[in-house]
Design an enzyme around this catalytic site. Structure first.
Site, PDB file in Angstrom:
ATOM      1  N   ASP A  31      23.801  11.229   8.600  1.00  0.00           N
ATOM      2  CA  ASP A  31      24.050  12.158   9.772  1.00  0.00           C
ATOM      3  C   ASP A  31      25.487  12.073   9.676  1.00  0.00           C
ATOM      4  O   ASP A  31      25.971  11.333   8.942  1.00  0.00           O
ATOM      5  CB  ASP A  31      23.444  11.779  10.882  1.00  0.00           C
ATOM      6  N   ASP A  47      13.367  14.606  10.154  1.00  0.00           N
ATOM      7  CA  ASP A  47      13.366  13.252  10.509  1.00  0.00           C
ATOM      8  C   ASP A  47      13.255  12.865  11.828  1.00  0.00           C
ATOM      9  O   ASP A  47      13.489  13.552  12.867  1.00  0.00           O
ATOM     10  CB  ASP A  47      15.111  12.741  10.150  1.00  0.00           C
ATOM     11  N   CYS A  57      -6.846   5.721   3.816  1.00  0.00           N
ATOM     12  CA  CYS A  57      -5.525   5.623   3.564  1.00  0.00           C
ATOM     13  C   CYS A  57      -5.193   4.703   2.496  1.00  0.00           C
ATOM     14  O   CYS A  57      -5.621   3.642   2.473  1.00  0.00           O
ATOM     15  CB  CYS A  57      -4.887   5.027   5.020  1.00  0.00           C
ATOM     16  N   CYS A  76      -2.248   3.178   1.969  1.00  0.00           N
ATOM     17  CA  CYS A  76      -0.954   2.388   2.205  1.00  0.00           C
ATOM     18  C   CYS A  76      -1.476   1.057   1.980  1.00  0.00           C
ATOM     19  O   CYS A  76      -2.760   0.669   1.794  1.00  0.00           O
ATOM     20  CB  CYS A  76      -0.759   2.561   3.626  1.00  0.00           C
ATOM     21  N   CYS A  88      -3.930  -0.518   4.784  1.00  0.00           N
ATOM     22  CA  CYS A  88      -5.635  -0.253   4.774  1.00  0.00           C
ATOM     23  C   CYS A  88      -6.058  -0.365   3.354  1.00  0.00           C
ATOM     24  O   CYS A  88      -7.204  -0.872   3.330  1.00  0.00           O
ATOM     25  CB  CYS A  88      -5.529   1.533   4.965  1.00  0.00           C
ATOM     26  N   HIS A 143       1.930   1.566   7.222  1.00  0.00           N
ATOM     27  CA  HIS A 143       0.848   2.812   7.430  1.00  0.00           C
ATOM     28  C   HIS A 143       1.207   4.082   7.971  1.00  0.00           C
ATOM     29  O   HIS A 143       1.133   5.075   7.429  1.00  0.00           O
ATOM     30  CB  HIS A 143      -0.239   2.390   8.440  1.00  0.00           C
TER      31      HIS A 143
HETATM   32 ZN   LIG Z   1      -2.808   3.064   6.180  1.00  0.00          ZN
END
Ligand SMILES: [Zn+2]
Length: 416
Positions: A91, A270, A308, A310, A313, A339
């Site tokens: 920015d 964002d 998920c 990630c 998870c 996550h």
């Molecule tokens: Zn997750």
């Protein structure tokens, strides 16, 4: 920058594009996590990379204060400084000057502020903002704009909009002189508050400069304005901005806000929300936000989301474990942050797939049904999506519609 729209939703204004920058190709629409101090809070750049994220945002204001331009120049730019091989957006620093520094005065020359270190008056000019962003070396850089709160009314809004255009010209001149236009891409920021006439005048001026800017941001929103006004300004801007330039809506991070903006034609967004809320123990899921600090999770042995991918998870870390460590160990915040960033990426990845597959309106309907369930749909989302041909209530007449307001911090569907 090479920018190419590769698919368009036949119903809404949503599109999928390929944006090739100096540090790789990023597919749009995308959510960009915010790495304020050259680090996403709680994660290393390597962890962010491992999540598949390839475009992040750094804050110019903070990097200019610390480590400072001298160190960044010695390091060879912010990519090398933080060990980040992928795309980076900065920015201009203007927003932080106004929001974090109560002594900031805007003059035609630039923003005069009190240095937080030695209290000395310091000037940030449009040229200097660009020079700092050159030292940082971000792939996408933003013009310095004259920022006013979206709740400001009266002549100050018009003054700020016209000054933003004059400052854009100074940023363009300074950037073009630098010889860095092939590796760093300057975005203009459309201002004009909530005033449709001012927004149109700003769009006229900024579209006239299209050949000298790589993309456009929609600024001056997400400051607590009515959501029903927010989406109309986004739509007004997205409808007019050039088709062959990316459009970036600043400060948007809630799932429903992101999908509505995508439907209106926005490509990039964002927000600190997903990482900040993670540190407060809130995991984002397709069934709505989940407050892991609540006692009911103390013996809840499933992962946040069984589907998920990630690391949190996929490794089977239980909600009970997260509940246990969130207030004790920083690892809890790291786990939920990973996550949440993967959730944002999946939300946008599914949007891209649906746009390419011609099923984006169905995705919107199924997302809202799953995310809000019978807690009711925000009225502004229903209105905004109707404006682009998607009726969320079709076949779901039993759903309650919750009248909009300044819904940014009002999360009626959050788990209590
Ligand atoms: Zn997750």
């Amino acid at each position: 920058m090479e920018f190419e729209v590769i698919a368009k939703c036949p119903t809404t204004k949503a599109r999928v594009s390929r944006m090739k920058l100096a540090h790789g190709t990023t597919m749009l629409p995308i959510f960009m996590p915010v790495a304020t101090q050259a680090a996403i809070k709680g994660l290393t750049p390597q962890q962010v990379e491992a999540l598949g994220i390839n475009l992040i945002l750094n804050n110019t204001y903070h990097l200019n204060l610390r480590p400072g331009i001298k160190v960044l120049n010695e390091a060879g730019g912010a990519h090398k400084f933080q060990g980040w091989k992928h795309n980076l957006l900065t920015d201009s620093g203007g927003f932080q000057l106004v929001s974090l520094n109560k002594f900031t005065q805007i003059t035609e020359e630039g923003a005069l502020f009190e240095s937080p270190f030695d209290g000395k008056p310091t000037m940030l000019t449009p040229e200097e903002s660009i020079s700092i962003q050159h030292a940082i070396g971000a792939d996408i850089i933003m013009q310095l704009d004259d920022v006013v709160s979206s709740l400001t009314v009266g002549p100050r809004v018009g003054e700020a909009m016209w000054r933003t255009i004059r400052w854009l010209d100074r940023c363009i001149e300074h950037h073009e002189k630098s010889g860095r236009t092939d590796v760093q891409n300057l975005f203009a920021i459309v201002q004009g508050g909530l005033d449709t006439e001012l927004r149109d005048q700003c769009l006229d001026e900024m579209i006239a400069r299209k050949n000298r800017v790589a993309g456009y941001a929609i600024g001056g929103l997400s400051g607590g304005e009515e959501k029903d006004v927010f989406w109309r300004v986004i739509k007004q801007c997205a409808d007019r901005l050039p088709w062959d330039r990316p459009r970036y809506s600043m400060g948007i991070g809630f799932a429903e806000d992101l999908l509505v903006c995508v439907a209106l034609g926005v490509d990039m967004a964002d927000c600190v929300f997903p990482t900040r809320t993670a540190r407060f123990g809130v995991a984002l899921t397709f069934k709505g936000p989940l407050n892991l600090r609540l006692k009911k999770h103390a013996a809840d042995f499933g992962p946040i989301d069984a589907d998920c991918p990630c690391p949190t998870c996929a490794n089977g870390t239980s909600r009970a474990m997260l509940h246990h460590i969130l207030t004790l160990e920083t690892a809890g915040a790291h786990a939920v942050t990973q996550h949440n960033l993967v959730f944002q990426a999946r939300l946008m990845g599914r949007a891209r797939d649906a746009i390419v597959g011609g099923t984006f309106p169905d995705y919107l309907k199924s997302f809202f049904a799953e995310y809000f369930g019978d807690k009711g749909y925000p009225e502004w989302c229903v209105n905004a999506l109707r404006s682009v041909g998607v009726d969320l209530l079709e076949g779901r007449e039993q759903i309650t519609v919750i009248p909009g307001g300044a819904a940014n911090w009002d999360r009626p569907h959050s788990e209590q």
